[in-house]
Design a protein around this motif. Structure first.
Motif, PDB file in Angstrom:
ATOM      1  N   ARG A   5      24.457  29.631  31.193  1.00 34.52           N
ATOM      2  CA  ARG A   5      23.060  30.525  32.434  1.00 34.52           C
ATOM      3  C   ARG A   5      23.105  31.308  32.630  1.00 34.52           C
ATOM      4  NH1 ARG A   5      22.309  25.667  35.094  1.00 34.52           N
ATOM      5  NH2 ARG A   5      23.907  24.647  34.005  1.00 34.52           N
ATOM      6  N   TYR A   6      22.210  31.933  33.272  1.00 41.81           N
ATOM      7  CA  TYR A   6      22.278  33.194  34.206  1.00 41.81           C
ATOM      8  C   TYR A   6      22.469  32.141  35.262  1.00 41.81           C
ATOM      9  CZ  TYR A   6      19.874  36.414  37.463  1.00 41.81           C
ATOM     10  OH  TYR A   6      20.154  37.240  38.724  1.00 41.81           O
ATOM     11  N   ASP A   7      23.909  33.698  36.228  1.00 40.71           N
ATOM     12  CA  ASP A   7      24.489  33.125  37.270  1.00 40.71           C
ATOM     13  C   ASP A   7      23.973  33.563  38.781  1.00 40.71           C
ATOM     14  OD1 ASP A   7      24.740  35.815  37.560  1.00 40.71           O
ATOM     15  OD2 ASP A   7      27.221  35.657  37.628  1.00 40.71           O
ATOM     16  N   ARG A   8      22.359  33.483  38.250  1.00 40.24           N
ATOM     17  CA  ARG A   8      21.909  34.185  39.358  1.00 40.24           C
ATOM     18  C   ARG A   8      21.972  35.570  40.811  1.00 40.24           C
ATOM     19  NH1 ARG A   8      21.564  28.164  39.956  1.00 40.24           N
ATOM     20  NH2 ARG A   8      19.887  27.395  39.109  1.00 40.24           N
ATOM     21  N   MET A  58      28.096  38.131  30.228  1.00 35.60           N
ATOM     22  CA  MET A  58      27.923  36.140  31.261  1.00 35.60           C
ATOM     23  C   MET A  58      28.550  35.310  30.658  1.00 35.60           C
ATOM     24  SD  MET A  58      25.034  35.335  33.978  1.00 35.60           S
ATOM     25  CE  MET A  58      24.853  37.344  34.131  1.00 35.60           C
ATOM     26  N   ARG A  59      27.578  35.545  29.760  1.00 34.51           N
ATOM     27  CA  ARG A  59      27.689  33.846  28.978  1.00 34.51           C
ATOM     28  C   ARG A  59      28.354  33.591  28.328  1.00 34.51           C
ATOM     29  NH1 ARG A  59      21.627  34.993  27.140  1.00 34.51           N
ATOM     30  NH2 ARG A  59      19.884  33.813  29.243  1.00 34.51           N
ATOM     31  N   ALA A  60      28.922  34.086  27.342  1.00 36.69           N
ATOM     32  CA  ALA A  60      30.150  34.725  26.879  1.00 36.69           C
ATOM     33  C   ALA A  60      31.798  34.272  28.119  1.00 36.69           C
ATOM     34  CB  ALA A  60      30.402  35.608  26.462  1.00 36.69           C
ATOM     35  N   GLU A  61      31.294  34.228  28.993  1.00 33.72           N
ATOM     36  CA  GLU A  61      32.594  34.143  29.924  1.00 33.72           C
ATOM     37  C   GLU A  61      32.717  32.718  29.883  1.00 33.72           C
ATOM     38  OE1 GLU A  61      32.033  37.046  32.998  1.00 33.72           O
ATOM     39  OE2 GLU A  61      33.122  38.386  31.289  1.00 33.72           O
ATOM     40  N   MET A  62      31.313  32.482  30.235  1.00 33.85           N
ATOM     41  CA  MET A  62      31.047  30.821  30.522  1.00 33.85           C
ATOM     42  C   MET A  62      31.295  29.888  30.063  1.00 33.85           C
ATOM     43  SD  MET A  62      27.520  30.956  33.071  1.00 33.85           S
ATOM     44  CE  MET A  62      27.220  31.534  34.992  1.00 33.85           C
ATOM     45  N   GLU A  63      31.320  30.366  29.037  1.00 34.73           N
ATOM     46  CA  GLU A  63      31.108  29.299  27.491  1.00 34.73           C
ATOM     47  C   GLU A  63      33.056  29.581  27.164  1.00 34.73           C
ATOM     48  OE1 GLU A  63      29.241  30.735  24.655  1.00 34.73           O
ATOM     49  OE2 GLU A  63      27.592  29.970  24.574  1.00 34.73           O
ATOM     50  N   ALA A  64      33.887  30.087  27.896  1.00 32.22           N
ATOM     51  CA  ALA A  64      34.813  30.256  27.225  1.00 32.22           C
ATOM     52  C   ALA A  64      36.231  29.743  28.853  1.00 32.22           C
ATOM     53  CB  ALA A  64      35.680  31.895  27.112  1.00 32.22           C
ATOM     54  N   THR A 118      19.345  42.373  35.334  1.00 30.32           N
ATOM     55  CA  THR A 118      20.465  42.142  35.020  1.00 30.32           C
ATOM     56  C   THR A 118      20.449  42.941  32.898  1.00 30.32           C
ATOM     57  OG1 THR A 118      21.054  40.283  36.001  1.00 30.32           O
ATOM     58  CG2 THR A 118      22.121  40.395  34.157  1.00 30.32           C
ATOM     59  N   SER A 119      20.871  43.517  32.854  1.00 33.77           N
ATOM     60  CA  SER A 119      20.730  43.950  31.814  1.00 33.77           C
ATOM     61  C   SER A 119      21.057  42.561  30.269  1.00 33.77           C
ATOM     62  CB  SER A 119      21.533  45.064  30.847  1.00 33.77           C
ATOM     63  OG  SER A 119      22.881  45.167  31.030  1.00 33.77           O
ATOM     64  N   LYS A 120      20.416  43.310  28.862  1.00 36.52           N
ATOM     65  CA  LYS A 120      20.539  41.695  28.132  1.00 36.52           C
ATOM     66  C   LYS A 120      22.344  41.896  27.809  1.00 36.52           C
ATOM     67  CE  LYS A 120      20.087  40.956  23.063  1.00 36.52           C
ATOM     68  NZ  LYS A 120      21.090  40.403  23.224  1.00 36.52           N
ATOM     69  N   GLU A 121      23.023  43.043  27.934  1.00 35.90           N
ATOM     70  CA  GLU A 121      24.742  42.964  27.562  1.00 35.90           C
ATOM     71  C   GLU A 121      25.297  42.350  28.617  1.00 35.90           C
ATOM     72  OE1 GLU A 121      22.101  45.770  25.279  1.00 35.90           O
ATOM     73  OE2 GLU A 121      22.684  45.864  27.673  1.00 35.90           O
ATOM     74  N   GLU A 122      24.932  42.890  29.783  1.00 34.35           N
ATOM     75  CA  GLU A 122      25.345  41.396  31.112  1.00 34.35           C
ATOM     76  C   GLU A 122      25.053  40.118  30.929  1.00 34.35           C
ATOM     77  OE1 GLU A 122      24.972  44.948  34.892  1.00 34.35           O
ATOM     78  OE2 GLU A 122      23.112  43.834  33.868  1.00 34.35           O
TER      79      GLU A 122
END
Length: 470
Positions: free
Chosen positions: A122-125, A110-116, A102-106
């Motif tokens: 967190r990392y989605d594994r 990922m975190r932005a979508e979770m916070e939304a 997983t890249s930094k951008e991903e």
């Protein structure tokens, strides 16, 4: 626990040795000494951007100054890189770790979508292998990190030696990175491998590490290691309850060495921050080892009381050998341009002064007049060295010149002079101190003059009189 006690102090060399770190080292050292165990010094120097050789040396020098000798080490994490890489490969082979591309951008997306969605970021594994799960094709040219396969259910629990029972749900924990793309290991992973390899039985550290402990326990369990006893020590705060700042507050052992604090006094005081033995405030290091018990460590933060430290330092100065105090005080006098050969033996001066001061800096300041004649400040001269006082001192000069220069004889001679002149002792003693020492704050006059010597006392008295035109 049936294993031999092995404790460790594991500072990061990113600055000077912090007093909070010294207390952690002290408690770890004392616990090992109390139980006939081993105290290990480990330098956690994997933060290449912040770790410096100067900071490493500052830690070693600080530990030597306070007198907390290690039994093994110092061990350096940067010298154990091959071992860390070996364990990473073992975990990959065992399935307790996995590659993540997983890249930094991903990760950011990922975190932005979770916070939304109102979820914990967190990392989605997504790269975690699972039965029946098809993993994405590794992207070309991307070096992966290695993540730990953290349990997804259950709790991590331990009986903290200071805080009591602590339980953390595994759902709160991420699959943390244990090796970066370049293969260098991360902090939590290195700590576990070190503690495992070094057989550490008791991990005593600051309570800012509580959040690291469940992650480290899970990694250690995955490696089949036996868990140590964890004890998280409370923070040391400023007197007002604020957190100590490295930029604003005296927080390193160097600060206290420069303030003239004895190392045994600093350890004595730090021991009392978060631990107690009844009402005992002043004690030796040997007594502390004898009394120390983790059950008596408080989980609550402690406030640093500088006046109490000065009092404890004063008690240790009173008990200290005068020759040792002379060795420690000499540098402070040299900083003031004092030539020690120009006066009495410094150990004799210290014997006379040490119960009047609370630290070595003040001791040096008060010792100056034994080596350098200082004229009384104008305000003091105006008060104590007026025409009448100077006339009395001129007569006293002759009496002192004819006196046997021993404390008892001096005492008798001054008393006889006071009686013969029909004046009060204060009309003689205070001006004489001001004229000879430049201050009225001295020990008893007979002992002070005896130590100064007859020739020097008369020379100073004569100079004061001559300069005043008497």
């Amino acid at each position: 626990m049936t294993r031999n006690v092995r404790t460790r102090f594991a500072p990061s060399p990113t600055g000077l040795l912090h007093i909070g770190g010294v207390r952690t080292a002290l408690f770890s050292w004392a616990y090992a000494r109390k139980h006939g165990g081993t105290f290990v010094l480990r330098i956690e120097d994997t933060d290449l951007e912040r770790s410096t050789p100067e900071s490493v040396q500052a830690i070693l020098d600080g530990m030597q100054w306070v007198g907390l000798a290690h039994d093994e080490g110092p061990f350096y994490q940067m010298q154990r890189m091959d071992r860390y890489r070996e364990v990473v490969q073992q975990m990959l082979a065992a399935g307790t770790a996995y590659y993540c591309y997983t890249s930094k951008e991903e990760l950011d997306q990922m975190r932005a979508e979770m916070e939304a969605r109102g979820e914990k970021a967190r990392y989605d594994r997504r790269w975690r292998p699972e039965p029946g799960k098809t993993l994405p094709e590794p992207p070309a040219g991307v070096k992966p990190v290695v993540r730990f396969r953290n349990p997804v259910d259950g709790v991590v629990a331990w009986d903290d030696a200071v805080k009591g029972r602590i339980e953390i749900s595994n759902t709160e924990l991420d699959d943390l990175i244990i090796a970066r793309p370049d293969g260098t290991p991360t902090y939590n992973f290195c700590v576990v491998v070190d503690d495992l390899d070094m057989g550490i039985t008791h991990v005593l550290r600051g309570d800012d590490h509580v959040n690291n402990t469940p992650r480290q326990i899970n990694i250690l369990s995955a490696l089949g290691g036996e868990l140590p006893v964890y004890g998280h020590l409370p923070m040391i705060l400023n007197p007002d309850g604020s957190k100590m700042s490295k930029r604003k507050d005296p927080v390193s052992v160097v600060d206290y060495e420069k303030k003239g604090i004895l190392p045994e006094a600093l350890l004595n005081y730090l021991a009392r921050l978060g631990w107690g033995h009844g009402d005992d405030e002043y004690f030796t290091l040997d007594q502390f080892v004898e009394w120390f018990d983790l059950a008596n460590v408080s989980p609550s933060p402690s406030r640093f009381d500088h006046s109490k430290l000065q009092w404890i330092n004063q008690q240790h100065m009173k008990a200290a050998d005068n020759s040792r105090l002379a060795t420690l005080t000499a540098p402070f006098l040299l900083e003031r341009g004092i030539e020690l050969q120009a006066g009495p033996a410094l150990a004799d001066v210290i014997a006379l002064l040490k119960e009047r001061v609370t630290n070595l800096v003040d001791l040096a300041e008060q010792a100056v007049y034994f080596y350098r004649h200082q004229a009384a400040p104008a305000e003091l001269a105006e008060k104590q060295l007026g025409a009448e006082a100077l006339a009395i001192l001129r007569k006293l000069h002759g009496a002192l010149a004819a006196t046997d220069w021993q404390a008892a004889a001096l005492n008798d001679a001054i008393k006889a002079f006071v009686a013969a002149e029909g004046v009060k002792m204060g009309q003689v003693g205070m001006p004489l101190r001001a004229a000879v020492c430049g201050t009225t704050q001295t020990p008893s006059l007979d002992l002070t003059l005896t130590l100064l010597g007859q020739a020097e006392t008369l020379r100073r008295l004569d100079k004061t009189l001559t300069d005043a035109g008497v």
